[in-house]
Scaffold this active site. Sequence first.
Site, short mmCIF file in Angstrom:
data_model
loop_
_atom_site.label_atom_id
_atom_site.label_comp_id
_atom_site.label_asym_id
_atom_site.label_seq_id
_atom_site.Cartn_x
_atom_site.Cartn_y
_atom_site.Cartn_z
N HIS A 1 5.91 -7.41 -15.73
CA HIS A 1 5.04 -6.38 -15.16
C HIS A 1 3.65 -6.36 -15.81
O HIS A 1 2.65 -6.15 -15.15
CB HIS A 1 5.67 -4.99 -15.31
CG HIS A 1 6.82 -4.77 -14.38
ND1 HIS A 1 7.97 -5.50 -14.43
CD2 HIS A 1 6.99 -3.88 -13.37
CE1 HIS A 1 8.80 -5.09 -13.49
NE2 HIS A 1 8.24 -4.10 -12.82
N TYR B 1 -6.98 -6.78 -0.50
CA TYR B 1 -7.33 -7.59 0.67
C TYR B 1 -8.41 -6.91 1.49
O TYR B 1 -8.74 -5.75 1.25
CB TYR B 1 -6.08 -7.85 1.54
CG TYR B 1 -5.64 -6.66 2.37
CD1 TYR B 1 -5.00 -5.57 1.79
CD2 TYR B 1 -5.90 -6.61 3.74
CE1 TYR B 1 -4.62 -4.48 2.54
CE2 TYR B 1 -5.51 -5.51 4.49
CZ TYR B 1 -4.87 -4.45 3.89
OH TYR B 1 -4.49 -3.37 4.64
N LYS C 1 -7.59 -0.80 -1.48
CA LYS C 1 -7.00 -1.57 -0.38
C LYS C 1 -6.05 -2.61 -0.97
O LYS C 1 -6.34 -3.81 -1.01
CB LYS C 1 -8.10 -2.22 0.46
CG LYS C 1 -7.64 -2.60 1.86
CD LYS C 1 -8.81 -2.81 2.77
CE LYS C 1 -8.44 -3.42 4.10
NZ LYS C 1 -7.47 -2.68 4.89
N LEU D 1 -7.95 5.42 2.79
CA LEU D 1 -8.87 4.29 2.63
C LEU D 1 -10.19 4.69 3.29
O LEU D 1 -10.18 5.20 4.42
CB LEU D 1 -8.30 3.05 3.32
CG LEU D 1 -9.18 1.83 3.11
CD1 LEU D 1 -8.98 1.25 1.72
CD2 LEU D 1 -8.92 0.78 4.16
N ARG E 1 7.12 -14.07 -14.41
CA ARG E 1 7.27 -12.70 -13.94
C ARG E 1 7.43 -11.71 -15.08
O ARG E 1 8.38 -11.78 -15.86
CB ARG E 1 8.47 -12.58 -12.99
CG ARG E 1 8.50 -11.24 -12.27
CD ARG E 1 9.66 -11.12 -11.30
NE ARG E 1 9.57 -9.87 -10.55
CZ ARG E 1 9.90 -8.68 -11.03
NH1 ARG E 1 10.36 -8.58 -12.27
NH2 ARG E 1 9.76 -7.58 -10.31
N GLU F 1 -4.19 9.79 7.21
CA GLU F 1 -4.76 8.73 8.05
C GLU F 1 -3.62 8.01 8.77
O GLU F 1 -2.45 8.31 8.54
CB GLU F 1 -5.56 7.74 7.19
CG GLU F 1 -4.71 7.04 6.16
CD GLU F 1 -5.47 6.06 5.26
OE1 GLU F 1 -6.52 5.55 5.68
OE2 GLU F 1 -4.97 5.80 4.16
N ARG G 1 -16.31 -3.10 -0.73
CA ARG G 1 -15.01 -2.43 -0.90
C ARG G 1 -14.02 -3.34 -1.62
O ARG G 1 -13.23 -2.88 -2.45
CB ARG G 1 -14.47 -1.99 0.46
CG ARG G 1 -13.24 -1.12 0.35
CD ARG G 1 -12.83 -0.53 1.68
NE ARG G 1 -12.46 -1.54 2.64
CZ ARG G 1 -12.15 -1.30 3.91
NH1 ARG G 1 -12.18 -0.06 4.36
NH2 ARG G 1 -11.81 -2.26 4.72
N1 PMP Z 1 -6.78 3.15 6.73
C1 PMP Z 1 -5.92 2.15 6.42
C2 PMP Z 1 -4.68 2.48 5.66
C3 PMP Z 1 -6.19 0.83 6.81
O1 PMP Z 1 -5.37 -0.16 6.49
C4 PMP Z 1 -7.38 0.57 7.54
C5 PMP Z 1 -7.67 -0.83 8.01
N2 PMP Z 1 -8.32 -1.57 7.03
C6 PMP Z 1 -8.25 1.64 7.84
C7 PMP Z 1 -7.92 2.92 7.42
C8 PMP Z 1 -9.53 1.42 8.58
O2 PMP Z 1 -10.44 0.74 7.77
P1 PMP Z 1 -11.57 -0.21 8.38
O3 PMP Z 1 -12.41 0.63 9.29
O4 PMP Z 1 -12.32 -0.69 7.19
O5 PMP Z 1 -10.86 -1.31 9.10
#
Ligand code: PMP
Length: 289
Positions: A102, A33, A147, A205, A100, A180, A52
Site C-alpha cells: 500500500h 485520468y 479525478k 468533480l 504490491r 452529481e 485538472r
Molecule cells: N462528474 C464526474 C464524476 C465525471 O466523471 C465527469 C466526467 N469527467 C463529470 C462530472 C463532468 O466533467 P467534464 O465536464 O470535465 O467532462
Amino acid sequence: MSRFAYVGGRYLRHRAATVSIDDRGFQFGDGAYEVMAVHRGFPVDQVLHLQRLYRSLAELQIAEPVDRRALPVILDRVLSLNRVCEGLLYLQVTRGAARRDHVFPKAATPMLLVTARRVPPVPPVVIRDGVAVISIPDQRWARCDIKSLNLLPNVLGKQQARAAGAFEAWQVDTEGMVTEGASTNAWIVTEDGALMTRPADHAILNGVTRQVILRQATEFGLRLVERPFSLGQAKSATEAFLTSTTSLVLPVTRIDEVPIGDGRPGPVAQGLRARLLLLLNEEIGRQSP
Ligand code: PMP
C-alpha cells in the site's frame, strides 16, 4: 484500421499495448485520468483538462509523467495515428509498477497511457426528448474533486441507471442533496429563474463543461446560484440538465419517473447547449490553420 496507444513512452498497436500486472493503477486504482472531446481533429478545452490532471496528480502526490510541453505533442500524435476527427482522447497516469504494497514505492516511474477513438455524435432524438435519470445514494469517498481511477460506485450507479432504462444516476448525499451524476454534473433551473448547481467542493468533480457553462451563464442573463439543491427541489424544478465533456449539455426530462417542468427540454438547457457548440467551433476555428 489498427488503433494505436501511447503506453509508457511508446506508440503501440492496441494488441501490443500492455501494462505490468504490478501497475498500481491495476492493483489499487492508484492514479488519475482525463477525457477530452476531439472536434475537427483538435482536443477541446485542452488547457482546462490538463490543469485538472496536474491538480489531481498533485493531490495524489504522483509525479508528472512527462514534461508539460511534451504532453500536447503526445496527444496530437495519438490523434493523428488513430485518424480521429470527432471523438475522444483518454489519458491515464498511474503511480507506476512496483511490488504490491500500500505504501508509495520508493522508485516507481509514473505510467502515462493515452488512447483515442472516434465517437458518433449524440443522436438528435436524445437532444429533442431529453434523458431520464434515477437517484441513488452517493456511496463514494470524500475527495470526489480528484479525478481518480477509483470509479466503482460510478460504474455501479451508471449500470443501475441503464438497467432502469435511464441515462444517468444522480447521487444524493446523506443530507438529501444532489451531488452529481455518475459521470456528469447536475443542474436545475428553479421556478424563480435561478440556475443552480452545487459548488465545486470535495463532493463533486469540477467538470470542465461545468466551468465553461458557469462563465457563459451570466452572459446568458441567468441568475447563477452555486448552492447544493435537494432531490425534491430537482423534481419540482422548471428545468434540469446534466453536463459533461461527452454529453455537453443534455436536458433531463424525468427524475425517478417524475416529469420535470412540462416533461420537455427547456429553453435554458437548449440555449446553453447551442452556446457551447458555438464556443467549441470558435475555439477550434482559432486553432485551425
Ligand atoms: N462528474 C464526474 C464524476 C465525471 O466523471 C465527469 C466526467 N469527467 C463529470 C462530472 C463532468 O466533467 P467534464 O465536464 O470535465 O467532462
